[in-house]
Design a protein around this motif. Structure first.
Motif, short mmCIF file in Angstrom:
data_model
loop_
_atom_site.label_atom_id
_atom_site.label_comp_id
_atom_site.label_asym_id
_atom_site.label_seq_id
_atom_site.Cartn_x
_atom_site.Cartn_y
_atom_site.Cartn_z
N ILE A 3 0.84 -1.19 0.00
CA ILE A 3 0.00 0.00 0.00
C ILE A 3 0.87 1.24 0.00
CG2 ILE A 3 -1.73 1.34 1.26
CD1 ILE A 3 -2.86 -1.20 0.09
N ASN A 4 0.65 2.11 -0.96
CA ASN A 4 1.31 3.40 -0.99
C ASN A 4 0.53 4.33 -0.08
OD1 ASN A 4 1.90 6.17 -1.76
ND2 ASN A 4 2.99 5.32 -3.53
N GLU A 5 1.10 4.66 1.08
CA GLU A 5 0.35 5.43 2.07
C GLU A 5 0.00 6.83 1.58
OE1 GLU A 5 1.80 5.52 6.02
OE2 GLU A 5 2.08 3.35 6.16
N ASN A 6 0.84 7.44 0.80
CA ASN A 6 0.53 8.77 0.27
C ASN A 6 -0.69 8.73 -0.64
OD1 ASN A 6 2.65 10.07 1.61
ND2 ASN A 6 4.10 9.67 -0.07
N LYS A 7 -0.71 7.73 -1.53
CA LYS A 7 -1.87 7.58 -2.41
C LYS A 7 -3.13 7.24 -1.63
CE LYS A 7 0.61 6.20 -6.62
NZ LYS A 7 0.76 5.13 -7.65
#
Length: 351
Positions: A3-7
């Motif tokens: 999981i890309n936390e920023n996205k």
């Protein structure tokens, strides 16, 4: 799963914003029906207590309503004197009946879409259509309230003048069919502007025809009438102008509707097709306006078409190229974009 936390956070932030937008919809309807926006416009800056007296609405409910609007950026709040203000720009969107961008009507139609979720779930599974008249009743008045401001601002002033020679005919005395007239906002605007011409509104929904006839009677217009008919069987063969306002894409057989219109027009007659603004490809329609139109199209326009014969299902974002193909296959020889607004394409078809 990585999981890309920023996205993820960006998406969550967007969803929280959308939740607020969805939740305030009923408050907008309440503000419109109870005259709260009008009271704010009349009183200027005021506290919730002052606005309660001006609007006749309970102060505690009103205070929460005002807070939600302030948090949305729909009204202004001054924490020094605890007063709320509806700016001129905000009044243009929420309360001014003569504004071309009065937006409150859309929320009545949107409310019908929530009511119809169970119906649409069945349609999604079965592939069957849902007829216009089978939607929640909020849709019909909401559609009129949403479209009327734009029609009132543009129809007589710019749209009809953009057609070749049509205004001159209307001024002298022409015969006009307004097909798919609904509650007849468009029909009545034209009938009032051109008293020498005869206007007949046609719609396949009996409830809309009844409402339109009553409204026309109350207005005192004597050059307007209404009949129950579809776009493929409306009577008459000598029309100077046939109009389709935001409805051709809703029809099951729009090519058939155009073919019938070709037969109904005089040889020098014109057809005006007003449609939601759209580019010709999905990649060019990835924008906020198309987002709204695609959503309406999914729950209203496409199921309406699929409930009828052929079920071509053009959708509310068909675009000029696709609409041109429909008109030319229907028998028109000439087709052009007469003018446009940020929300509408105004198209002219001729023999």
């Amino acid at each position: 799963m990585d999981i890309n936390e920023n996205k993820l956070n960006t998406l969550l932030g967007k969803m929280v914003t959308e939740m607020g937008a969805a939740a305030i919809g009923p408050l907008i309807i309440i503000g419109d029906t109870l005259g709260i926006y009008k009271a704010m416009e009349a009183t200027g800056s005021a506290t919730s207590t002052e606005l309660s007296k001006a609007s006749g609405v309970n102060e505690r409910y009103l205070r929460e309503w005002l807070s939600a609007h302030a948090a949305s950026g729909y009204i202004e709040y001054n924490d020094t004197d605890e007063k709320f203000t509806l700016t001129p720009e905000q009044a243009f969107v929420f309360s001014n009946p003569d504004s071309p961008v009065l937006m409150t009507g859309a929320y009545y139609a949107i409310s019908s879409m929530y009511h119809d979720v169970p119906t649409m779930q069945k349609a999604f599974k079965s592939g069957e259509g849902v007829s216009w008249g089978d939607h929640h009743s909020c849709l019909f008045c909401g559609t009129e309230k949403f479209f009327r401001p734009s029609y009132a601002t543009n129809l007589v002033q710019t749209w009809l003048p953009a057609l070749d020679g049509v205004v001159e005919k209307l001024q002298k005395g022409a015969k006009v069919a307004d097909v798919g007239c609904g509650h007849a906002a468009s029909t009545m605007i034209m009938a009032k502007a051109f008293p020498n011409s005869e206007f007949i509104g046609f719609d396949f929904h009996q409830g809309s025809i009844d409402h339109a006839a009553l409204h026309a009677k109350e207005s005192g217009l004597d050059n307007i009438s209404f009949q129950l008919a579809t776009a493929k069987d409306f009577p008459g063969h000598d029309y100077d102008l046939v109009t389709f306002f935001d409805c051709l894409h809703d029809m099951g057989d729009p090519e058939g509707a155009c073919a019938h219109t070709v037969k109904a027009l005089k040889p020098d007659g014109s057809c005006m097709i007003v449609e939601p603004f759209a580019n010709d490809t999905l990649k060019d329609n990835i924008n906020p306006v198309s987002r709204a139109f695609y959503s309406f199209s999914t729950l209203l326009c496409t199921p309406s078409s699929m409930s009828q014969e052929v079920g071509l299902a053009l959708g509310a974002q068909a675009g000029e190229k696709r609409l041109s193909e429909v008109a030319l296959k229907g028998g028109f020889n000439h087709f052009r974009r007469a003018t446009e607004t940020p929300f509408n394409l105004i198209l002219e078809a001729r023999l």
